[in-house]
Design a protein around this motif. Structure first.
Motif, PDB file in Angstrom:
ATOM      1  N   LEU A 103     -71.347  -9.397  11.566  1.00 39.08           N
ATOM      2  CA  LEU A 103     -70.340 -10.416  11.881  1.00 39.08           C
ATOM      3  C   LEU A 103     -70.961 -11.608  12.590  1.00 39.08           C
ATOM      4  O   LEU A 103     -70.605 -12.751  12.346  1.00 39.08           O
ATOM      5  N   ARG A 104     -71.906 -11.319  13.481  1.00 41.08           N
ATOM      6  CA  ARG A 104     -72.479 -12.426  14.236  1.00 41.08           C
ATOM      7  C   ARG A 104     -73.531 -13.173  13.421  1.00 41.08           C
ATOM      8  O   ARG A 104     -73.579 -14.397  13.444  1.00 41.08           O
ATOM      9  N   TYR A 151     -69.379 -15.096  13.422  1.00 38.98           N
ATOM     10  CA  TYR A 151     -68.414 -14.961  14.508  1.00 38.98           C
ATOM     11  C   TYR A 151     -69.185 -15.008  15.820  1.00 38.98           C
ATOM     12  O   TYR A 151     -69.644 -13.990  16.320  1.00 38.98           O
ATOM     13  N   CYS A 207     -67.047 -13.412  20.919  1.00 40.13           N
ATOM     14  CA  CYS A 207     -66.219 -12.218  21.000  1.00 40.13           C
ATOM     15  C   CYS A 207     -65.329 -12.398  22.221  1.00 40.13           C
ATOM     16  O   CYS A 207     -65.814 -12.721  23.299  1.00 40.13           O
ATOM     17  N   PHE A 214     -62.654 -11.410  17.396  1.00 43.05           N
ATOM     18  CA  PHE A 214     -63.814 -12.272  17.185  1.00 43.05           C
ATOM     19  C   PHE A 214     -63.355 -13.643  16.715  1.00 43.05           C
ATOM     20  O   PHE A 214     -62.349 -13.762  16.019  1.00 43.05           O
ATOM     21  N   ARG A 215     -64.111 -14.633  17.100  1.00 40.45           N
ATOM     22  CA  ARG A 215     -63.770 -15.994  16.745  1.00 40.45           C
ATOM     23  C   ARG A 215     -65.016 -16.674  16.215  1.00 40.45           C
ATOM     24  O   ARG A 215     -66.081 -16.571  16.814  1.00 40.45           O
ATOM     25  N   SER A 216     -64.855 -17.319  15.064  1.00 42.95           N
ATOM     26  CA  SER A 216     -65.963 -18.069  14.502  1.00 42.95           C
ATOM     27  C   SER A 216     -65.699 -19.544  14.726  1.00 42.95           C
ATOM     28  O   SER A 216     -64.676 -20.069  14.303  1.00 42.95           O
ATOM     29  N   ALA A 218     -60.564 -16.390  12.883  1.00 49.72           N
ATOM     30  CA  ALA A 218     -60.473 -15.317  13.876  1.00 49.72           C
ATOM     31  C   ALA A 218     -60.101 -14.021  13.170  1.00 49.72           C
ATOM     32  O   ALA A 218     -59.261 -14.020  12.267  1.00 49.72           O
TER      33      ALA A 218
END
Lengths: 246, 431, 181
Positions: A118-119, A126, A129, A151-153, A159
């Motif tokens: 994800l990151r 994202y 966190c 999580f937020r990108s 999100a």
């Protein structure tokens, strides 16, 4: 033609009130009692007698709902995550899209690997966190404890939510502090309040409660109040045991 | 950093023991305990500092001294009563807490689009006034902790202007419980618009006075410039948002990125600075106050007559509230209606007020850009009339983790500046 | 019609108790004990709009050793309680305590595991101030009422007699205690 008609009729039969009623009655009772609360004498929020649980929802593709602009991006996110996970695609148990939010239900063994994807995956990114939130469902047998991550990108302005579960008997979830350092305190808080053990956390100690506190106070089996005050050996019992205002 | 393992522990206990230890050893390392009851720690924050002379080599943060159990308490009250609790979390930004919570509840109810326009405009209005009040306290306490009491008295004086208006609108100076699921508790009272227009006239002058005092003040610059540096990579890793990340060069603002309450319809800028130090954070906060004034002005233009609570009898509060001689309560018209007009209305009122409304099973996360950063609310419902679990992702809580990154290697005096520039509010940190 | 009318002008008669009371009440030094929301209102009371300096109390001391009034402003958590007691113990006699706000007075709306249900569990309280949070004016009112109490505090043997009388009166009162058997 007749086949189509029969299929329609079968589909409608499933929606008949009687069938739905039978299903509803067959569902396990989740909560009983006049006033949900049974730890205090508080009576606000009278909530009826029985509440029945519903089956877990699993959304199917396409995740984007044309009527809901909030979901427009979700198929792309799901594709990117699938591609990023590669052969470990079984990490995600099910996907749920509700209230314009996307939730990935993840097996706890695969959590760390998933958040790394994800990151780091350029299609996901994202970066942020926003912590972990513990939830305790005593009647979800075998998956009582939930750890919910948001999580937020910033790159893609999106999100998502990732949820993993652990049984009360084995409350272990891998720590993601190595990937998201911001989760350090959030995981300590979830341990403090719910007793979720985050394996691999650098220093999993109590954060909000005193170090010598017994129990994890925000679990559903922990009472709301009635804690005596102790100081230098003397104990003052809680007000309910001490005064009566009848 | 010294290599010796020997150190003097002055983090508590008897001073005689500390002195004895200090005389017995030649160690220069000193472990001191700052707080939780200390005038320069911004509330009941505890800092455990390892000092090597004047240099702070290690900074550890102890929190939890104000843990209130609000999240658990909410599980025993109805969804509407929840606003009364969340408003007391971060007590300098009460209206942001309420809005974040109400947005989450509304998302669960799927009524986000049905909130009346007037209610949304009022929400934005009170939030922006609250943002200014919060920033003034941030500057005032910063000044007080560094010993500049003029900043403190000025900041609190300016804040009173904001509080006067919030009091007029909500009835309370703090802890308003004004934003409710479905809208807001009551409409703007007569005279509120006039008062806000007065504020719009006075406030730019007051902000200018503050800037005149601080912007080029050599002492202030010496205490803030190049102090407690945190770059963008550090901000991202530590989950830092709000004025702090904007002072590190990233113009990330949820009001622009994920608009809520109709923020997409307002014309405002997101102030950014790339200093990454205490001074940059101050400049961002001051600039944000100017933007808030701009938004408030636009709110007044957008205020069109209409309802302020959702027109859904199953969710919206049944009564119109009115100010009586004994405080705020149900309006006399409504009481006359339920007590002598309609039995059904009485039953409805009773059911909705005592039992509350049901919220469908599920979970929702909603975030607002509070004065401090991303304030998120994770609400879980089991289909009942009370929250099953509500968790707040408070920006102060997350930002305090950055103390070690900002302080270690600096002088002990800069620790104060670093903590104050985060603007943590312990009520939000500990909840 | 008494002796005082025969006295030359420019003199006033009083008791030692009243002089001591005046001295004590005129320069109270509060120890800052800001905890939560109430602390912000307490700071507002020290600000220019409300100006607690009018009562000779602007010296909000950081150290408990040079303070004689503790304003417990906010909710006291179980974790904070020992700290609070320690600070109280460090204050020299005579000392007074104001429990500011409902949380400090009784736990308020937070009847739960985390909050001490009233700071009177751990320190003796002289003045309870309701409100959530109380306005700065209310704090000033509590301070003025406390000043009145301090002014009229008895000394020495009078004080001992007063304490004995109060205790006697309290023992005769029926207490709202839960029956323990």
């Amino acid at each position: 033609m007749s086949n189509e008609y029969e299929r329609d009729r079968d589909e409608q039969a499933e929606e008949l009130p009687a069938v739905q009623g039978r299903e509803r009655l067959a569902a396990p009772v989740k909560r009983t009692g006049m006033f949900g609360a049974n730890t205090t004498g508080d009576t606000s929020g009278y909530g009826g007698l029985q509440v029945r649980g519903s089956a877990p929802v699993a959304s199917t593709r396409p995740f984007a709902d044309p009527d809901d602009p909030r979901t427009a991006d979700y198929d792309r996110v799901a594709d990117a995550l699938e591609a990023g996970l590669g052969e470990r695609g079984d990490a995600v148990e099910r996907v749920e899209v509700a209230h314009g939010e996307m939730t990935f239900h993840v097996r706890r063994e695969a959590l760390l690997e998933l958040v790394r994807v994800l990151r780091d995956d350029p299609a996901l990114r994202y970066e942020l966190c926003t912590g972990v939130s513990g939830v305790h469902f005593p009647d979800h047998e075998g998956r009582e404890l939930k750890a919910v991550y948001h999580f937020r990108s910033i790159t893609h302005n999106s999100a998502i939510r990732v949820q993993t579960t652990a049984p009360d008997a084995d409350p272990h979830v891998p720590s993601i502090v190595s990937v998201y350092p911001t989760n350090d305190w959030h995981e300590r808080e979830a341990w403090d309040f719910f007793g979720i053990v985050f394996d691999g956390h650098p220093a999993l100690t109590r954060i909000q409660m005193p170090d010598d506190w017994h129990g994890h106070p925000q679990r559903k089996d922990y009472p709301l109040g009635g804690v005596p005050v102790e100081y230098r050996g003397a104990t003052v019992p809680p007000p309910d045991d001490r005064r009566s205002y009848q | 950093m010294t290599t010796t393992e020997d150190y003097i522990d002055a983090s508590g206990g008897d001073w005689d023991d500390v002195i004895e230890k200090a005389q017995a050893t030649s160690a220069e390392r000193l472990v001191v305990n700052m707080g939780p009851q200390h005038p320069s720690t911004h509330g009941v924050l505890r800092l455990i500092l390892t000092l090597d002379g004047e240099t702070c080599t290690e900074a550890r943060v102890g929190i939890g001294y104000l843990h209130t159990g609000i999240e658990k308490n909410m599980e025993f009250r109805t969804w509407t009563q929840g606003t009364t609790f969340v408003t007391r979390m971060d007590y300098l930004t009460p209206l942001f807490n309420e809005t974040a919570y109400c947005l989450a509840v509304e998302k669960l109810l799927d009524i986000t689009d049905r909130i009346p326009d007037r209610a949304n405009v009022i929400r934005v209005l009170v939030m922006e006034i609250n943002r200014m009040a919060s920033h003034f306290v941030a500057m005032a306490t910063f000044g007080m902790e560094l010993g500049a009491t003029t900043m403190m008295t000025n900041g609190f004086r300016e804040r009173e202007l904001c509080l006067d208006i919030l009091e007029l609108i909500t009835g309370l100076r703090m802890n308003h419980a004004y934003v409710r699921p479905g809208g807001v508790a009551q409409d703007l009272p007569p005279g509120a618009v006039g008062k806000i227009k007065e504020l719009l006239k006075v406030m730019p002058q007051r902000i200018k006075v503050m800037r005149k005092l601080l912007d080029e003040n050599p002492i202030y610059l010496a205490r803030t410039q190049d102090v407690a540096h945190l770059n963008l990579a550090g901000c991202m890793a530590l989950g830092v948002t709000g004025p702090m990340v904007r002072a590190s060069g990233l113009g990330w603002d949820l009001r622009k990125a994920q608009p809520y309450c109709g923020y997409e319809g307002y014309d405002f800028d997101v102030p950014v600075s790339d200093g990454g130090d205490v001074y940059a954070r101050y400049r961002v906060r001051v600039a944000e106050m100017d933007e808030s004034l701009k938004i408030i002005e636009q709110c007044l233009d957008k205020l069109t007559p209409g309802p302020v609570m959702i027109e859904d009898a199953k969710i919206g509060w049944p009564a119109k509230l009115a100010l009586g001689s004994d405080g705020l309560g149900n309006s006399p018209d409504h009481i006359a209606h339920i007590m002598s007009g309609s039995m059904e209305a009485l039953i409805h009122h009773f059911k909705l007020v005592t039992e509350g409304f049901r919220v469908p099973e599920g979970q929702a996360y909603s975030a607002v850009e509070s004065a401090k950063g991303e304030l998120g609310c994770h609400a879980v419902s089991d289909g009942g009339t009370r929250p099953y679990r509500v968790h707040f992702r408070d920006p102060s809580f997350t930002h305090l983790q950055a103390v070690a990154a900002m302080c270690e290697g600096g002088t002990v005096a800069d620790v104060i500046a670093a903590v104050a520039s985060i603007d943590p509010v312990m009520g939000g940190v500990d909840r | 019609m008494g002796l005082e009318e025969k006295l030359p002008a420019g003199y006033a008669l009083t008791t030692v108790e009243q002089v001591v009371g005046l001295a004590r009440k005129s320069s109270m030094w509060p120890a800052t004990f800001g905890l939560a929301c109430c602390a912000i209102e307490m700071m507002s009371a020290g600000g220019p709009d409300y100006d607690i300096a009018r009562f000779g109390m602007e010296k909000f001391g950081a150290t408990p050793r040079q303070a004689d009034l503790m304003i417990v402003a906010g909710r006291v958590s179980q974790k904070m309680a020992p700290v609070l007691r320690q600070i109280y113990d460090q204050m020299p006699e005579p000392k007074w305590v104001i429990a500011m706000g409902v949380c400090a007075s009784s736990g308020g709306m937070f009847n739960n595991y985390a909050i001490v249900q009233g700071v009177d569990h751990i320190v003796p309280v002289d003045m309870y101030l309701p409100g959530c949070p109380p306005r700065p004016e209310m704090l000033l009112d509590a301070v003025v009422k406390l000043h009145d109490k301090v002014q009229n505090t008895k000394l020495g043997a009078h004080r001992e007699q007063e304490i004995a009388e109060t205790e006697e009166r309290m023992l005769r009162r029926s207490l709202p205690l839960v029956d323990k058997d």
